[in-house]
Design a protein around this motif. Structure first.
Motif, mmCIF file in Angstrom:
data_model
loop_
_atom_site.group_PDB
_atom_site.id
_atom_site.type_symbol
_atom_site.label_atom_id
_atom_site.label_comp_id
_atom_site.label_asym_id
_atom_site.label_seq_id
_atom_site.Cartn_x
_atom_site.Cartn_y
_atom_site.Cartn_z
ATOM 1 N N VAL A 162 -12.528 4.169 -1.377
ATOM 2 C CA VAL A 162 -11.135 4.590 -1.302
ATOM 3 C C VAL A 162 -10.322 3.810 -2.320
ATOM 4 N N TYR A 213 0.835 -1.201 0.000
ATOM 5 C CA TYR A 213 0.000 0.000 0.000
ATOM 6 C C TYR A 213 0.872 1.255 0.000
ATOM 7 N N GLU A 252 -6.435 3.035 -3.475
ATOM 8 C CA GLU A 252 -5.069 3.110 -2.959
ATOM 9 C C GLU A 252 -4.082 2.635 -4.017
ATOM 10 N N THR A 253 -3.063 3.450 -4.268
ATOM 11 C CA THR A 253 -2.018 3.009 -5.190
ATOM 12 C C THR A 253 -1.163 1.962 -4.490
ATOM 13 N N VAL A 302 -3.773 -0.434 -8.570
ATOM 14 C CA VAL A 302 -4.568 0.230 -7.536
ATOM 15 C C VAL A 302 -5.607 -0.732 -6.973
ATOM 16 N N LYS A 305 -0.509 5.134 -1.323
ATOM 17 C CA LYS A 305 -1.181 6.409 -1.069
ATOM 18 C C LYS A 305 -2.683 6.267 -1.328
ATOM 19 N N PRO A 306 -3.528 6.785 -0.401
ATOM 20 C CA PRO A 306 -4.983 6.656 -0.563
ATOM 21 C C PRO A 306 -5.623 7.891 -1.219
ATOM 22 N N TYR A 307 -6.737 7.627 -1.912
ATOM 23 C CA TYR A 307 -7.530 8.689 -2.537
ATOM 24 C C TYR A 307 -9.013 8.409 -2.292
#
Length: 275
Positions: A162, A108, A164-165, A152, A110-112
Motif C-alpha cells: 500500500v 496520512y 499512501e500520500t 509517499v 489517501k491510500p493506493y
C-alpha cells in the motif's frame, strides 16, 4: 485486472527498479447530491463562464493563469504544464525507511494499492515486500500525482503493498495551539478505573462493514417522504435537543457506573449511620 491503473512507473531502491502499477484503494460512498433549483419553474440553475465587461465566453478561450501581481497573470496551456519534467512522474525512489509509528496519523492522506506491472517484476516486488515486513519499516519517497508532487509511504499489505500520500509539514496545523488550554490535571483513580473498565467492556475486533452512513439513509428517507407528501414541508422535531445536557454539572462517577450497567440507573448508596 478490470480497474484502470491510476499510475504506472517504477519503484527504485538503489540500483534495483521494479515496474509497478497503483490503483485507488478507496471509493466514494453512497452520498446524496443536491442541485440548486429555481423554485418558481422547478428547473435546475446553470452556471456560465463569464468575463467582467465581456459576458459569457467559450471554453476553448479559457487558459490557466498564475497571478504574479495584482491583476497580472502568466498564462499557461495544458501542454506546457504536462511538459514539466520531473523524475517522480514515472519513478518512486525510496530514499528513507522509518518505523511506522514515527509518522503521525495527521500526515496520512489517501491510500493506493501497489502491484507488480508484469511477471518479470514479481520477484523483486516480493523481495521488497518481505524485506519491509521483516524490518518492520515503512519506505518513504516522493511521487508526482494529480498535478503535484507528494511525499509517499510504502508498506506491505497482504500479497501486495500500500502506498499512501502524505501531507507536507506546512499543511498540518500544530496541535499545541489547540490543546494548550487543556489543564494538565491527573484524573481520579476511581474514575480512571471505571473508564478503563468501560473501554474493555466495549472492546471488539474492527469490522468496517458494521458501520453505515446513517445520515445518507435519513436523507433518502426524507426524500421519499417528501415525494409522497407532494412537496409539503416535512420537519421532524424528534430528538431536536438530543445530545444536549440539562445541566453543565455532570456526575461523572454516576454516568460511568450507569454506562457499565448498560444504561440502568446506578444503585443508590446506603445512607451513613449517624455517629
Amino acid at each position: 485486472m478490470a480497474a484502470r491503473a491510476y499510475w504506472q512507473g517504477q519503484i527504485r531502491l538503489a540500483l534495483v527498479s521494479i515496474p509497478v502499477e497503483i490503483y485507488s484503494a478507496t471509493k466514494s460512498g453512497a452520498s446524496i447530491s443536491f442541485r440548486q433549483i429555481h423554485e418558481p419553474t422547478g428547473k435546475p440553475i446553470h452556471y456560465d463562464k463569464v468575463v467582467t465587461g465581456v459576458g459569457p465566453v467559450d471554453t476553448d478561450e479559457i487558459m490557466k493563469g498564475y497571478e504574479v501581481s495584482k491583476g497580472e497573470y502568466v498564462l499557461l496551456d495544458q501542454d506546457e504544464i504536462d511538459a514539466v519534467k520531473l523524475e517522480s512522474k514515472k519513478t518512486l525512489e525510496l530514499t528513507q525507511f522509518v518505523d511506522a509509528h514515527e509518522i503521525d496519523v495527521l500526515y496520512y492522506e489517501k491510500p493506493y494499492f501497489v502491484v507488480p506491472a508484469d511477471d518479470l517484476a514479481e520477484e523483486a516486488f516480493i523481495v521488497l515486500r518481505e524485506a519491509l515486513k521483516r524490518t518492520r519499516k515503512v519506505g518513504l519517497g516522493q511521487l508526482a500525482l494529480r498535478g503535484r508532487e507528494y511525499v509517499v509511504s510504502l508498506k506491505p499489505c497482504g500479497r501486495g503493498m500500500v502506498l499512501e500520500t502524505l501531507r507536507y509539514a506546512d499543511e498540518v496545523n500544530k496541535a499545541q495551539g489547540y490543546f494548550r488550554d487543556i489543564p494538565d490535571d491527573k484524573p481520579d483513580d476511581d474514575l480512571l478505573e471505571l473508564a478503563e473498565a468501560l473501554i474493555t467492556k466495549k472492546s471488539a475486533a474492527f469490522h468496517p462493514d458494521e458501520f453505515k452512513d446513517r445520515y445518507v439513509d435519513a436523507l433518502k428517507d426524507l426524500v421519499e417522504r417528501k415525494r409522497k407528501a407532494h412537496g409539503k414541508k416535512i420537519v421532524d422535531d424528534n430528538g431536536k435537543d438530543e445530545g444536549k445536557s440539562g445541566s453543565n454539572v455532570v456526575d461523572l462517577m454516576a454516568a460511568l457506573k450507569k454506562s457499565m450497567e448498560g444504561g440502568k440507573a446506578p444503585a443508590k448508596k446506603a445512607a451513613k449511620k449517624s455517629a
